[in-house]
Scaffold this motif. Sequence first.
Motif, PDB file in Angstrom:
ATOM      1  N   GLY A   1     -22.087  19.027 -11.740  1.00  0.00           N
ATOM      2  CA  GLY A   1     -22.559  18.804 -10.383  1.00  0.00           C
ATOM      3  C   GLY A   1     -23.445  17.599 -10.190  1.00  0.00           C
ATOM      4  N   VAL A   2     -23.771  16.875 -11.261  1.00  0.00           N
ATOM      5  CA  VAL A   2     -24.643  15.698 -11.164  1.00  0.00           C
ATOM      6  C   VAL A   2     -23.886  14.481 -11.699  1.00  0.00           C
ATOM      7  N   PHE A   3     -23.800  13.447 -10.849  1.00  0.00           N
ATOM      8  CA  PHE A   3     -23.037  12.251 -11.192  1.00  0.00           C
ATOM      9  C   PHE A   3     -23.855  10.994 -10.932  1.00  0.00           C
ATOM     10  N   GLU A   4     -23.612   9.976 -11.769  1.00  0.00           N
ATOM     11  CA  GLU A   4     -24.092   8.641 -11.449  1.00  0.00           C
ATOM     12  C   GLU A   4     -22.949   7.991 -10.693  1.00  0.00           C
ATOM     13  N   GLU A   5     -23.263   7.432  -9.538  1.00  0.00           N
ATOM     14  CA  GLU A   5     -22.228   6.877  -8.674  1.00  0.00           C
ATOM     15  C   GLU A   5     -22.659   5.500  -8.199  1.00  0.00           C
ATOM     16  N   ILE A   6     -21.922   4.480  -8.610  1.00  0.00           N
ATOM     17  CA  ILE A   6     -22.202   3.113  -8.186  1.00  0.00           C
ATOM     18  C   ILE A   6     -21.071   2.704  -7.250  1.00  0.00           C
ATOM     19  N   GLU A   7     -21.432   2.504  -5.972  1.00  0.00           N
ATOM     20  CA  GLU A   7     -20.434   2.283  -4.933  1.00  0.00           C
ATOM     21  C   GLU A   7     -20.762   1.033  -4.138  1.00  0.00           C
ATOM     22  N   SER A   8     -19.721   0.305  -3.736  1.00  0.00           N
ATOM     23  CA  SER A   8     -19.925  -0.848  -2.869  1.00  0.00           C
ATOM     24  C   SER A   8     -18.743  -0.987  -1.918  1.00  0.00           C
ATOM     25  N   GLU A   9     -19.027  -1.593  -0.774  1.00  0.00           N
ATOM     26  CA  GLU A   9     -17.984  -1.799   0.223  1.00  0.00           C
ATOM     27  C   GLU A   9     -17.077  -2.944  -0.230  1.00  0.00           C
ATOM     28  N   ILE A  10     -15.784  -2.817   0.058  1.00  0.00           N
ATOM     29  CA  ILE A  10     -14.798  -3.849  -0.262  1.00  0.00           C
ATOM     30  C   ILE A  10     -13.976  -4.142   0.988  1.00  0.00           C
ATOM     31  N   SER A  11     -13.134  -5.155   0.895  1.00  0.00           N
ATOM     32  CA  SER A  11     -12.273  -5.505   2.027  1.00  0.00           C
ATOM     33  C   SER A  11     -10.960  -4.729   1.961  1.00  0.00           C
ATOM     34  N   LYS A  12     -10.250  -4.722   3.072  1.00  0.00           N
ATOM     35  CA  LYS A  12      -8.920  -4.112   3.134  1.00  0.00           C
ATOM     36  C   LYS A  12      -7.992  -4.813   2.146  1.00  0.00           C
ATOM     37  N   ASP A  13      -8.121  -6.126   2.021  1.00  0.00           N
ATOM     38  CA  ASP A  13      -7.261  -6.881   1.097  1.00  0.00           C
ATOM     39  C   ASP A  13      -7.448  -6.426  -0.346  1.00  0.00           C
ATOM     40  N   VAL A  14      -8.677  -6.178  -0.755  1.00  0.00           N
ATOM     41  CA  VAL A  14      -8.931  -5.696  -2.124  1.00  0.00           C
ATOM     42  C   VAL A  14      -8.298  -4.320  -2.302  1.00  0.00           C
ATOM     43  N   PHE A  15      -8.491  -3.434  -1.321  1.00  0.00           N
ATOM     44  CA  PHE A  15      -7.886  -2.096  -1.400  1.00  0.00           C
ATOM     45  C   PHE A  15      -6.366  -2.218  -1.503  1.00  0.00           C
ATOM     46  N   ASP A  16      -5.770  -3.036  -0.638  1.00  0.00           N
ATOM     47  CA  ASP A  16      -4.311  -3.207  -0.646  1.00  0.00           C
ATOM     48  C   ASP A  16      -3.816  -3.784  -1.970  1.00  0.00           C
ATOM     49  N   SER A  17      -4.590  -4.680  -2.583  1.00  0.00           N
ATOM     50  CA  SER A  17      -4.170  -5.253  -3.869  1.00  0.00           C
ATOM     51  C   SER A  17      -4.190  -4.189  -4.968  1.00  0.00           C
ATOM     52  N   MET A  18      -5.111  -3.233  -4.881  1.00  0.00           N
ATOM     53  CA  MET A  18      -5.167  -2.142  -5.866  1.00  0.00           C
ATOM     54  C   MET A  18      -3.987  -1.188  -5.691  1.00  0.00           C
ATOM     55  N   LEU A  19      -3.493  -1.051  -4.456  1.00  0.00           N
ATOM     56  CA  LEU A  19      -2.323  -0.196  -4.203  1.00  0.00           C
ATOM     57  C   LEU A  19      -1.085  -0.720  -4.922  1.00  0.00           C
ATOM     58  N   LYS A  20      -1.056  -2.028  -5.191  1.00  0.00           N
ATOM     59  CA  LYS A  20       0.096  -2.633  -5.869  1.00  0.00           C
ATOM     60  C   LYS A  20       0.088  -2.386  -7.368  1.00  0.00           C
ATOM     61  N   LYS A  21      -1.050  -1.953  -7.899  1.00  0.00           N
ATOM     62  CA  LYS A  21      -1.177  -1.682  -9.329  1.00  0.00           C
ATOM     63  C   LYS A  21      -0.799  -0.237  -9.619  1.00  0.00           C
ATOM     64  N   GLU A  22      -0.559   0.052 -10.897  1.00  0.00           N
ATOM     65  CA  GLU A  22      -0.325   1.433 -11.286  1.00  0.00           C
ATOM     66  C   GLU A  22      -1.603   2.219 -11.016  1.00  0.00           C
ATOM     67  N   HIS A  23      -1.466   3.356 -10.326  1.00  0.00           N
ATOM     68  CA  HIS A  23      -2.656   4.118  -9.946  1.00  0.00           C
ATOM     69  C   HIS A  23      -2.311   5.583  -9.718  1.00  0.00           C
ATOM     70  N   ARG A  24      -3.352   6.369  -9.577  1.00  0.00           N
ATOM     71  CA  ARG A  24      -3.250   7.766  -9.156  1.00  0.00           C
ATOM     72  C   ARG A  24      -3.810   7.812  -7.738  1.00  0.00           C
ATOM     73  N   SER A  25      -3.319   8.735  -6.913  1.00  0.00           N
ATOM     74  CA  SER A  25      -3.816   8.767  -5.535  1.00  0.00           C
ATOM     75  C   SER A  25      -3.919  10.185  -5.006  1.00  0.00           C
ATOM     76  N   ILE A  26      -4.696  10.282  -3.946  1.00  0.00           N
ATOM     77  CA  ILE A  26      -4.889  11.558  -3.265  1.00  0.00           C
ATOM     78  C   ILE A  26      -5.149  11.260  -1.787  1.00  0.00           C
ATOM     79  N   LEU A  27      -4.632  12.118  -0.923  1.00  0.00           N
ATOM     80  CA  LEU A  27      -4.838  11.979   0.514  1.00  0.00           C
ATOM     81  C   LEU A  27      -5.379  13.312   1.029  1.00  0.00           C
ATOM     82  N   LYS A  28      -6.462  13.240   1.798  1.00  0.00           N
ATOM     83  CA  LYS A  28      -7.079  14.470   2.291  1.00  0.00           C
ATOM     84  C   LYS A  28      -7.725  14.214   3.643  1.00  0.00           C
TER      85      LYS A  28
END
Length: 173
Positions: free
Chosen positions: A80-107
Motif C-alpha cells: 500500500g505504500v509506493f514511491e511515485e515520480i510523475e511528470s506531465e508529458i505531451s500528447k506526442d510523447v504518449f502517442d510515440s509510446m503507443l507505437k512501442k511494444e507495451h501493456r495497456s489498460i483502459l478504465k
Amino acid sequence: MATKRSDDMKKENNLEIERKFLLKNIPNFKESVKKIIIHQIYVDVDGKINRYRMSEDVDSSIVNPNRVYHVCNKKSLSPGVFEEIESEISKDVFDSMLKKEHRSILKTRHVYEHGGLKWEIDVYHDMKLVMLEVELEDINQPITIPEVIEEQMIVEVTGQRVFSNYNLSTESK
C-alpha cells in the motif's frame, strides 16, 4: 518553527499511500461523481517499466476534450505504500509510446468525495472488475467506509500484486 503537513511531506518524498478493495459493482451514488476515462500503458524504458497515462474528464467537450498526459515511475516500498515520480508529458510523447511494444489498460474512474477522502472506483473496460482505491496520509489511518461503497465491498486487496494495474494490463503491439 512550523511543522510540515503530512501531505506536504508525502509530496516531497513522492509517496502514494493507498488501500485497495475489490467491489461487486459500481456503488449506486445518490450524489454526482466525477468520471474520468484513463488509458494507461506500460513501456520498458532502459530496463525500467514506466507508466504512461492519458486521462480525460468524461464531462469534457468532444470538440475540446480535457486530456492530460503523464509519465510515472512507481516503486513499491511496502504493501500500500509506493514511491511515485510523475511528470506531465505531451500528447506526442504518449502517442510515440503507443507505437512501442507495451501493456495497456483502459478504465473509467468514478471519484466520490466523502469524509475528507477521495474514493476512486475503477471500472475496467476489458474485464468484469471493479476496484476501489482510497489515498491516505498513513497506511494505518483509520477509515470509515461510506455505506454506499460498503454495500458493494467484497474484500480488501491492498498489497496483492495480482490486482496491480500492471498485472491486470494486457500486451499490445
